[in-house]
Design a protein around this motif. Structure first.
Motif, PDB file in Angstrom:
ATOM      1  N   TYR A  33       5.605  10.219  -2.068  1.00  0.00           N
ATOM      2  CA  TYR A  33       4.580   9.704  -1.144  1.00  0.00           C
ATOM      3  C   TYR A  33       5.218   8.877  -0.030  1.00  0.00           C
ATOM      4  O   TYR A  33       4.820   8.986   1.133  1.00  0.00           O
ATOM      5  CB  TYR A  33       3.544   8.854  -1.879  1.00  0.00           C
ATOM      6  N   VAL A  36       6.970  11.301   2.393  1.00  0.00           N
ATOM      7  CA  VAL A  36       5.998  12.011   3.239  1.00  0.00           C
ATOM      8  C   VAL A  36       5.383  11.058   4.260  1.00  0.00           C
ATOM      9  O   VAL A  36       5.192  11.431   5.425  1.00  0.00           O
ATOM     10  CB  VAL A  36       4.911  12.674   2.364  1.00  0.00           C
ATOM     11  N   ALA A  37       5.108   9.832   3.843  1.00  0.00           N
ATOM     12  CA  ALA A  37       4.539   8.853   4.773  1.00  0.00           C
ATOM     13  C   ALA A  37       5.513   8.546   5.900  1.00  0.00           C
ATOM     14  O   ALA A  37       5.115   8.455   7.070  1.00  0.00           O
ATOM     15  CB  ALA A  37       4.173   7.574   4.035  1.00  0.00           C
ATOM     16  N   ILE A  39       7.933  10.465   7.115  1.00  0.00           N
ATOM     17  CA  ILE A  39       8.050  11.614   8.020  1.00  0.00           C
ATOM     18  C   ILE A  39       6.774  11.782   8.845  1.00  0.00           C
ATOM     19  O   ILE A  39       6.832  12.058  10.048  1.00  0.00           O
ATOM     20  CB  ILE A  39       8.354  12.889   7.207  1.00  0.00           C
ATOM     21  N   SER A  40       5.633  11.572   8.225  1.00  0.00           N
ATOM     22  CA  SER A  40       4.360  11.751   8.925  1.00  0.00           C
ATOM     23  C   SER A  40       4.142  10.715  10.018  1.00  0.00           C
ATOM     24  O   SER A  40       3.622  11.042  11.083  1.00  0.00           O
ATOM     25  CB  SER A  40       3.199  11.672   7.927  1.00  0.00           C
ATOM     26  N   GLN A  43       6.162  11.731  13.032  1.00  0.00           N
ATOM     27  CA  GLN A  43       5.726  12.986  13.652  1.00  0.00           C
ATOM     28  C   GLN A  43       4.332  12.882  14.273  1.00  0.00           C
ATOM     29  O   GLN A  43       4.080  13.451  15.330  1.00  0.00           O
ATOM     30  CB  GLN A  43       5.729  14.121  12.615  1.00  0.00           C
ATOM     31  N   LEU A  44       3.428  12.176  13.616  1.00  0.00           N
ATOM     32  CA  LEU A  44       2.039  12.152  14.074  1.00  0.00           C
ATOM     33  C   LEU A  44       1.749  11.069  15.108  1.00  0.00           C
ATOM     34  O   LEU A  44       1.017  11.305  16.074  1.00  0.00           O
ATOM     35  CB  LEU A  44       1.097  11.972  12.884  1.00  0.00           C
ATOM     36  N   GLU A  54      10.380   5.344  10.000  1.00  0.00           N
ATOM     37  CA  GLU A  54      10.688   6.524   9.176  1.00  0.00           C
ATOM     38  C   GLU A  54      11.861   6.235   8.243  1.00  0.00           C
ATOM     39  O   GLU A  54      11.798   6.529   7.041  1.00  0.00           O
ATOM     40  CB  GLU A  54      11.023   7.715  10.069  1.00  0.00           C
TER      41      GLU A  54
END
Length: 97
Positions: A33, A36-37, A39-40, A43-44, A54
């Motif tokens: 988690y 993913v957090a 990287i997200s 990216q977002l 990151e």
């Protein structure tokens, strides 16, 4: 020797092994988690300094994973060490006889 006691203790060991595995999987899920957090977010959101966030989240992810693996190995060694005592009981008065 009471075989019910031995069976009950062996079942308790099996439950402990499964609980240890479940705990490791929880650490693994938490680490994923965080990865993913991290990287997200980069990216977002396209934040200024998003790379820092990151890398921070990826470092936390790696730390959680290492702590989980160390915890699993330590607990697994303790479980294995306790298994050899099952069924090897002698009361003090039985030793004297």
């Amino acid at each position: 020797m009471n075989k019910d006691l031995i069976l009950r203790e062996r079942l308790a060991i099996q439950r402990t092994i499964m609980a240890n595995q479940s705990t490791f999987l929880a650490f693994l899920r938490t680490a994923m988690y965080f990865a993913v957090a991290g990287i997200s977010i980069d990216q977002l959101l396209k934040l200024p300094g998003g790379h820092v966030i990151e890398h921070l989240f990826l470092a936390i992810s790696a730390a959680v994973l290492v702590v989980g693996m160390v915890n699993y190995v330590v607990q697994n060694k303790k479980i294995k060490a306790s298994e050899k005592h099952i069924g090897d009981y002698q009361l003090d008065y039985e030793k004297q006889a």
